[in-house]
Write a protein that holds these residues in place. Structure first.
Motif, PDB file in Angstrom:
ATOM      1  N   TYR A  23      44.998  39.211  47.021  1.00 43.17           N
ATOM      2  CA  TYR A  23      43.729  39.253  46.275  1.00 43.17           C
ATOM      3  C   TYR A  23      43.523  37.678  45.591  1.00 43.17           C
ATOM      4  O   TYR A  23      44.546  37.291  45.316  1.00 43.17           O
ATOM      5  CB  TYR A  23      43.903  40.177  45.289  1.00 43.17           C
ATOM      6  N   LYS A  24      42.271  37.475  45.640  1.00 45.61           N
ATOM      7  CA  LYS A  24      41.887  36.236  44.809  1.00 45.61           C
ATOM      8  C   LYS A  24      40.992  36.761  43.475  1.00 45.61           C
ATOM      9  O   LYS A  24      40.121  37.416  43.803  1.00 45.61           O
ATOM     10  CB  LYS A  24      41.132  35.219  45.579  1.00 45.61           C
ATOM     11  N   LEU A  25      41.111  35.898  42.623  1.00 40.96           N
ATOM     12  CA  LEU A  25      40.070  36.222  41.343  1.00 40.96           C
ATOM     13  C   LEU A  25      38.969  35.356  41.859  1.00 40.96           C
ATOM     14  O   LEU A  25      38.985  34.016  41.720  1.00 40.96           O
ATOM     15  CB  LEU A  25      40.657  35.623  40.024  1.00 40.96           C
ATOM     16  N   VAL A  26      37.592  35.713  41.836  1.00 42.30           N
ATOM     17  CA  VAL A  26      36.636  34.976  42.194  1.00 42.30           C
ATOM     18  C   VAL A  26      35.451  35.462  41.760  1.00 42.30           C
ATOM     19  O   VAL A  26      35.227  36.404  40.934  1.00 42.30           O
ATOM     20  CB  VAL A  26      36.369  35.266  43.953  1.00 42.30           C
ATOM     21  N   THR A  27      34.382  34.722  41.831  1.00 41.22           N
ATOM     22  CA  THR A  27      32.888  35.097  41.614  1.00 41.22           C
ATOM     23  C   THR A  27      32.127  35.054  42.889  1.00 41.22           C
ATOM     24  O   THR A  27      32.647  34.401  44.065  1.00 41.22           O
ATOM     25  CB  THR A  27      32.287  34.207  40.434  1.00 41.22           C
ATOM     26  N   ILE A  28      30.835  35.348  42.816  1.00 40.23           N
ATOM     27  CA  ILE A  28      30.073  35.427  44.104  1.00 40.23           C
ATOM     28  C   ILE A  28      29.158  34.319  44.253  1.00 40.23           C
ATOM     29  O   ILE A  28      28.562  34.111  43.118  1.00 40.23           O
ATOM     30  CB  ILE A  28      29.386  37.008  44.443  1.00 40.23           C
ATOM     31  N   ASN A  29      28.866  33.658  45.456  1.00 41.22           N
ATOM     32  CA  ASN A  29      27.885  32.618  45.392  1.00 41.22           C
ATOM     33  C   ASN A  29      26.394  33.269  45.196  1.00 41.22           C
ATOM     34  O   ASN A  29      25.903  34.230  46.005  1.00 41.22           O
ATOM     35  CB  ASN A  29      27.896  32.011  46.959  1.00 41.22           C
ATOM     36  N   PRO A  30      25.580  32.867  44.233  1.00 42.55           N
ATOM     37  CA  PRO A  30      24.309  33.571  44.006  1.00 42.55           C
ATOM     38  C   PRO A  30      23.511  33.674  45.455  1.00 42.55           C
ATOM     39  O   PRO A  30      22.578  34.432  45.166  1.00 42.55           O
ATOM     40  CB  PRO A  30      23.601  32.699  43.112  1.00 42.55           C
ATOM     41  N   LYS A  31      23.606  32.795  46.153  1.00 41.20           N
ATOM     42  CA  LYS A  31      22.832  32.579  47.630  1.00 41.20           C
ATOM     43  C   LYS A  31      23.225  33.950  48.138  1.00 41.20           C
ATOM     44  O   LYS A  31      21.946  34.629  48.877  1.00 41.20           O
ATOM     45  CB  LYS A  31      23.229  31.350  48.407  1.00 41.20           C
ATOM     46  N   PHE A  32      24.431  34.385  48.367  1.00 42.45           N
ATOM     47  CA  PHE A  32      24.571  35.698  49.009  1.00 42.45           C
ATOM     48  C   PHE A  32      24.099  36.913  48.334  1.00 42.45           C
ATOM     49  O   PHE A  32      23.560  37.705  48.873  1.00 42.45           O
ATOM     50  CB  PHE A  32      26.033  35.683  49.150  1.00 42.45           C
ATOM     51  N   ILE A  33      24.206  36.828  46.962  1.00 40.58           N
ATOM     52  CA  ILE A  33      23.447  38.023  46.353  1.00 40.58           C
ATOM     53  C   ILE A  33      22.169  38.059  46.497  1.00 40.58           C
ATOM     54  O   ILE A  33      21.518  38.953  46.776  1.00 40.58           O
ATOM     55  CB  ILE A  33      23.790  37.779  44.784  1.00 40.58           C
TER      56      ILE A  33
ATOM     57  N   ARG B 124      27.255  42.377  38.039  1.00 41.39           N
ATOM     58  CA  ARG B 124      27.100  42.138  36.722  1.00 41.39           C
ATOM     59  C   ARG B 124      28.223  41.532  35.835  1.00 41.39           C
ATOM     60  O   ARG B 124      28.183  40.920  34.938  1.00 41.39           O
ATOM     61  CB  ARG B 124      26.554  43.226  35.688  1.00 41.39           C
ATOM     62  N   SER B 125      29.558  41.951  36.268  1.00 45.17           N
ATOM     63  CA  SER B 125      30.702  41.516  35.754  1.00 45.17           C
ATOM     64  C   SER B 125      31.095  39.970  36.151  1.00 45.17           C
ATOM     65  O   SER B 125      31.813  39.375  35.381  1.00 45.17           O
ATOM     66  CB  SER B 125      31.974  42.282  36.288  1.00 45.17           C
ATOM     67  N   TYR B 126      30.514  39.541  37.175  1.00 44.80           N
ATOM     68  CA  TYR B 126      30.334  38.171  37.761  1.00 44.80           C
ATOM     69  C   TYR B 126      32.026  37.757  38.127  1.00 44.80           C
ATOM     70  O   TYR B 126      31.965  36.621  38.788  1.00 44.80           O
ATOM     71  CB  TYR B 126      30.106  37.224  36.677  1.00 44.80           C
ATOM     72  N   VAL B 127      32.766  38.599  37.769  1.00 44.69           N
ATOM     73  CA  VAL B 127      34.253  38.137  38.245  1.00 44.69           C
ATOM     74  C   VAL B 127      35.027  39.526  38.657  1.00 44.69           C
ATOM     75  O   VAL B 127      34.740  40.388  38.294  1.00 44.69           O
ATOM     76  CB  VAL B 127      35.179  37.696  37.075  1.00 44.69           C
ATOM     77  N   GLY B 128      35.526  39.178  39.834  1.00 46.36           N
ATOM     78  CA  GLY B 128      36.450  40.301  40.529  1.00 46.36           C
ATOM     79  C   GLY B 128      37.412  40.063  41.544  1.00 46.36           C
ATOM     80  O   GLY B 128      37.754  38.646  41.612  1.00 46.36           O
ATOM     81  N   LEU B 129      37.990  40.885  42.082  1.00 46.80           N
ATOM     82  CA  LEU B 129      39.156  40.697  43.027  1.00 46.80           C
ATOM     83  C   LEU B 129      38.575  40.552  44.625  1.00 46.80           C
ATOM     84  O   LEU B 129      37.597  41.301  44.782  1.00 46.80           O
ATOM     85  CB  LEU B 129      40.360  41.519  42.922  1.00 46.80           C
ATOM     86  N   TYR B 130      39.102  39.630  45.102  1.00 49.31           N
ATOM     87  CA  TYR B 130      38.529  39.598  46.659  1.00 49.31           C
ATOM     88  C   TYR B 130      39.872  39.513  47.472  1.00 49.31           C
ATOM     89  O   TYR B 130      40.640  39.063  47.381  1.00 49.31           O
ATOM     90  CB  TYR B 130      38.099  38.096  46.711  1.00 49.31           C
ATOM     91  N   ASP B 131      39.811  40.507  48.424  1.00 48.95           N
ATOM     92  CA  ASP B 131      40.845  40.801  49.349  1.00 48.95           C
ATOM     93  C   ASP B 131      40.557  40.130  50.616  1.00 48.95           C
ATOM     94  O   ASP B 131      39.559  40.106  51.448  1.00 48.95           O
ATOM     95  CB  ASP B 131      40.815  42.474  49.710  1.00 48.95           C
TER      96      ASP B 131
ATOM     97  N   TRP C 211      36.548  42.203  51.149  1.00 46.53           N
ATOM     98  CA  TRP C 211      35.878  42.897  50.089  1.00 46.53           C
ATOM     99  C   TRP C 211      35.881  42.484  48.661  1.00 46.53           C
ATOM    100  O   TRP C 211      37.301  42.171  48.379  1.00 46.53           O
ATOM    101  CB  TRP C 211      36.112  44.558  50.198  1.00 46.53           C
ATOM    102  N   TYR C 212      35.204  42.647  47.927  1.00 46.73           N
ATOM    103  CA  TYR C 212      34.902  42.100  46.603  1.00 46.73           C
ATOM    104  C   TYR C 212      34.914  43.368  45.617  1.00 46.73           C
ATOM    105  O   TYR C 212      34.035  44.279  45.839  1.00 46.73           O
ATOM    106  CB  TYR C 212      33.791  41.115  46.206  1.00 46.73           C
ATOM    107  N   ILE C 213      35.945  43.546  44.696  1.00 43.78           N
ATOM    108  CA  ILE C 213      36.141  44.570  43.738  1.00 43.78           C
ATOM    109  C   ILE C 213      35.613  43.947  42.373  1.00 43.78           C
ATOM    110  O   ILE C 213      36.623  43.339  41.987  1.00 43.78           O
ATOM    111  CB  ILE C 213      37.219  45.453  43.697  1.00 43.78           C
ATOM    112  N   PRO C 214      34.574  44.274  41.564  1.00 41.12           N
ATOM    113  CA  PRO C 214      34.364  43.879  40.265  1.00 41.12           C
ATOM    114  C   PRO C 214      35.216  44.328  39.292  1.00 41.12           C
ATOM    115  O   PRO C 214      35.845  45.533  39.253  1.00 41.12           O
ATOM    116  CB  PRO C 214      32.900  44.242  40.123  1.00 41.12           C
ATOM    117  N   LEU C 215      35.305  43.479  38.355  1.00 40.60           N
ATOM    118  CA  LEU C 215      36.446  43.995  37.157  1.00 40.60           C
ATOM    119  C   LEU C 215      35.211  44.287  35.908  1.00 40.60           C
ATOM    120  O   LEU C 215      34.277  43.673  35.907  1.00 40.60           O
ATOM    121  CB  LEU C 215      37.214  42.802  36.697  1.00 40.60           C
ATOM    122  N   ARG C 216      35.621  45.433  35.388  1.00 40.39           N
ATOM    123  CA  ARG C 216      34.629  45.992  34.250  1.00 40.39           C
ATOM    124  C   ARG C 216      35.482  45.822  32.949  1.00 40.39           C
ATOM    125  O   ARG C 216      36.688  46.208  32.833  1.00 40.39           O
ATOM    126  CB  ARG C 216      34.408  47.307  34.582  1.00 40.39           C
TER     127      ARG C 216
END
Length: 573
Positions: A4-14, A32-39, A44-49
């Motif tokens: 897992y990596k701690l990431v945010t998502i490129n707004p272009k993809f969103i 909305r959390s902007y930060v999550g774990l990336y496998d 897959w990106y799982i947002p942190l709440r």
């Protein structure tokens, strides 16, 4: 955090995902959390709440509560219901900013998190979309992500089986290939590529390939698609071929060439990437390509041309006498949707059609909260055609006003009227008509323009300059398609028993037109034609980019009365 990596998502993809799914509220909740774990294994990106609220583990839904004294973290955790499948190139890795106790909890439980999440995603398929167990889940929106997890589980299962077998064979030492090496078996250049593998790759649809690897595309006609990020790259699902129409590029070819070009891989790697695609090897060339052009039943029953005539005469400045004459030949019709249909004829047979809209296209800009690479919250925007999901442009702006203005500028660069080649239109053909005598003994010329409107405009502007005893074949290239030029020359020779005395390349006055002419003149077929006395001429419009722009300029009254009279005299077929 292991895989897992701690990431945010490129707004272009969103932005692209919002456009593709049509669910802005859902995607807003998901990011909305902007930060999550990336496998990295499954993408897959799982947002942190900071607060999971009143949610409780239901079915396979899983929460990871954090033990923390931070007053802002009321009920923090990982929220599987808002997970998103994100290609690797669309994630932005950030520094590890989690509180220490959260880091420890994730590190200690990453295997459990992974196992529970994979189980959650797979069980989504068992529930209806309105199931409370998966309420607001983004998972069903990403079938490619579900396939990726299945593929990962299969690889892991095979790896574990290898370990067991090797352990049985050798009790003293357990050796096995690492997971990464196994998962990269489709990107190795050392594997032997068999003829069967090549054939399987060739019999794979380019459309299936782009879907599997989440390459954003949009349909531009019945069988043609273009890449969202590279509009010059187009592919045809009927022919299963692609081409880069950038003037400086010669790229094109089949699915293998496409994979090599788009993903920048070598031949063995391309074969292996194609083979894992769902549906690999199942493209039926004969069935798809054997479908003939069928004239659709979409035209005005009484042959009305009202809206078509208004558009062609008032907007495009063609003479009504020209439009009527061509329509009488069955080459211009009006659809029930008030579009102009330019019919492609091969002698007495209709072999294709181009539709031209008569009403301006409408574009819209939508905005939502986004984040740039530095983590600054901004206004993200997407611009698309009304009624369509695919974005035509997107970006980030400082505020709502600037976002709307950026979207407006982007819409002005788009096509203002609908233009579509009808499905199964025959390759190597386009809109065409003839003026002058038809006997084989007469001299002949061929005039090539880029579009049907340009063909008619050139005819009005220049047709009167040709000798009445000279046969002129006017031909649209439907863009800048060399196949139409060469096939048209072949048909001309077959019909009249000889090649035309002159070929006039009346393409647009721009870089693409210049490159096209240069390329045509360098081809051996054209050199052979010239060596036998054939003449090749380039004619450029001088009062605009294309011949219709020049016609509009001449008809606007800014030129002399004499010139306008010459144009009017040239409208007789």
């Amino acid at each position: 955090m292991s895989n897992y990596k701690l990431v945010t998502i490129n707004p272009k993809f969103i932005a692209e995902t919002v456009a593709r799914t049509g669910s802005e509220e859902l995607m807003d909740k998901a990011t909305r959390s902007y930060v999550g774990l990336y496998d990295e294994n499954t993408n897959w990106y799982i947002p942190l709440r900071a607060n999971l609220g009143k949610k409780k583990p239901v079915g396979t839904f899983f929460e990871t509560p954090f033990s923390t004294t931070n007053r802002h973290f009321i009920k923090p955790g990982l929220d599987f219901q808002k997970a998103i499948y994100v290609p690797f190139e669309s994630i932005i890795e950030i520094d590890n900013t989690l509180p220490q106790e959260q880091n420890i909890l994730i590190n200690d439980n990453y295997e459990k998190i992974q196992a529970e999440f994979e189980k959650y995603v797979l069980n989504v398929e068992k529930y209806s979309k309105d199931s409370r167990d998966y309420l607001w889940s983004t998972v069903p929106l990403f079938p490619e992500g579900i396939k990726k997890i299945k593929h990962h589980i299969k690889i892991t299962s095979n790896r574990d089986q290898e370990i067991i077998l090797e352990e049985q064979d050798d009790k003293q030492e357990i050796t096995h290939k690492p997971t990464q090496q196994r998962s990269e078996k489709y990107t190795s250049s050392s594997i032997h590529i068999t003829d069967e593998m090549k054939q399987q790759a060739k019999n794979t649809s380019i459309l299936d390939y782009v879907k599997y690897y989440s390459i954003p595309v949009r349909r531009t006609s019945g069988s043609e698609y273009e890449l969202v990020d590279r509009k010059n790259v187009k592919f045809d699902t009927r022919k299963n071929l692609f081409k880069d129409y950038n003037p400086s590029s010669n790229a094109g070819g089949d699915i293998i060439d496409f994979a090599k070009y788009i993903d920048d891989v070598n031949f063995p790697q391309a074969i292996q990437k194609i083979m894992v695609v769902d549906g690999s090897g199942r493209f039926d060339f004969y069935h798809v390509q054997a479908q003939p052009f069928m004239m659709p039943q979409i035209f005005e029953e009484d042959g009305r041309l009202n809206e078509a005539m208004i558009y062609l005469v008032n907007e495009r400045k063609l003479e009504s006498s020209t439009v009527k004459k061509v329509a009488e030949s069955g080459l211009i019709k009006q659809t029930k949707n008030k579009e102009v249909a330019f019919i492609w004829a091969d002698g007495s047979e209709d072999v294709g059609m181009t539709l031209q809209g008569t009403k301006p296209l409408e574009y819209e800009t939508r905005t939502f909260e986004g984040i740039d690479k530095e983590g600054v919250i901004k206004t993200a925007w997407i611009m698309r055609r009304k009624g369509m999901k695919e974005p035509l442009a997107h970006g980030l702006s400082k505020n709502e006003e600037e976002a709307q203005e950026a979207g407006k500028r982007a819409s002005l660069s788009q096509r203002q009227y609908k233009k579509q080649i009808w499905r199964n239109s025959s390759t190597g053909h386009g809109f065409n008509f003839r003026s002058g005598p038809i006997d084989s003994e007469t001299q002949g010329k061929m005039v090539f323009t880029e579009a049907a409107i340009d063909t008619l405009s050139y005819f009005e502007l220049k047709g009167h300059q040709f000798d009445r005893d000279t046969r002129i074949q006017y031909q649209s290239l439907e863009g800048l398609k060399e196949s139409i030029l060469h096939k048209s020359m072949e048909r001309y020779e077959k019909r009249y028993g000889k090649m035309p005395e002159e070929i006039i390349l009346a393409v647009d006055n721009d870089e693409a037109g210049d490159v096209f002419v240069k390329k045509v003149l360098s081809e051996q077929k054209i050199k052979n034609y010239q060596s036998k006395g054939g003449k090749v001429t380039r004619e450029k419009p001088i009062l605009g980019k294309d011949w219709n722009e020049q016609l509009q300029y001449v008809k606007s009254g800014s030129r002399s009365h004499k010139q306008n009279k010459e144009v009017q005299r040239s409208t007789q077929l």
